[in-house]
Design a protein around this motif. Sequence first.
Motif: not given
Length: 308
Positions: A186-189, A264-268
């Motif tokens: 996530f930090e990359e984007v 981690p933890d992409a929204p669903q």
Amino acid sequence: MIELRPLRQFVAVAEELHFGRAARRLLMTQPPLTQAVQALERALQVQLLQRTRRSVALTPAGEALLVQARRLLREAEALPELVRAAAAGLSGRLRLAFVSSIAYGPLPPWLSSFREHHPDVELQLREATMDVQLAALAAGDIDAGFVLHAPAAVPASLLALQVLIEPLVLALPAGHPAAVHETVRFEEVASEPLLIFPRGVAPSLFDAVLARYHAGGCAPRIAQEAIQLQTIVSLVSAGMGVAWVPASMTQLQRPGVVYRRVDPDAPQAHTSLLWREDSPVVQRFVAHVRAQLREQRQFAALEGVGSR
């Protein structure tokens, strides 16, 4: 108003061209049959039959009436079955709306099999976002709809069937440095310009995306809003930013766009079938979707056993 009984009597005479044979066919005597045909002629103010002592023949008006009377009698005979079919949801009209993401997933085969099993149900399809669908359901303009939302965000006033749970994935320009990996951090984007639908289109899902940024200690940099997911993916291909889309949208291939899972933890994202009233045809469609979901789960279970 012309009733069916005199039409049925006329058709018998017109087909037999003999009052006696027609009367026997109708299980009645000849005089009342003759009187009935004469009364029909008076009601229509035309002569339907040319009669002599030896023959009966149709006039041009009689020939025209015979064609239409046969049609009306056939339709009247079929009417009880048509009504019973409508009451059972086997015929009628289903006005169904859907979000674009499910059209790239299981919706096409579901519609194909439903039409195969219910050929007398007329399907009227309409692509629409959740906000449009909710308004259409309230106004009675559609019967049911597939909507996209965050978990536990279905309006309590509607009947609902959850049909799909999938993660949001990131649509990236193909040349983005993070695109070299199958999964990106996530930090990359997090600081990339974000392309997203307006909040009013799907409030719960919009909020879930923003919550992911806030959980990462940052705020999204929204570069552009667009209503349709296909449009958002096209904007990604133009290099205008990145976008969170349901995983089913990976079936939409655009030059210059790649899809990557986020850790981690992409929204669903959840997709649910919503409807307001249990009309017979809606009940049939919901039952069909439930059956398709059971088949998919059984197939997935068999695949899992086979891969061990």
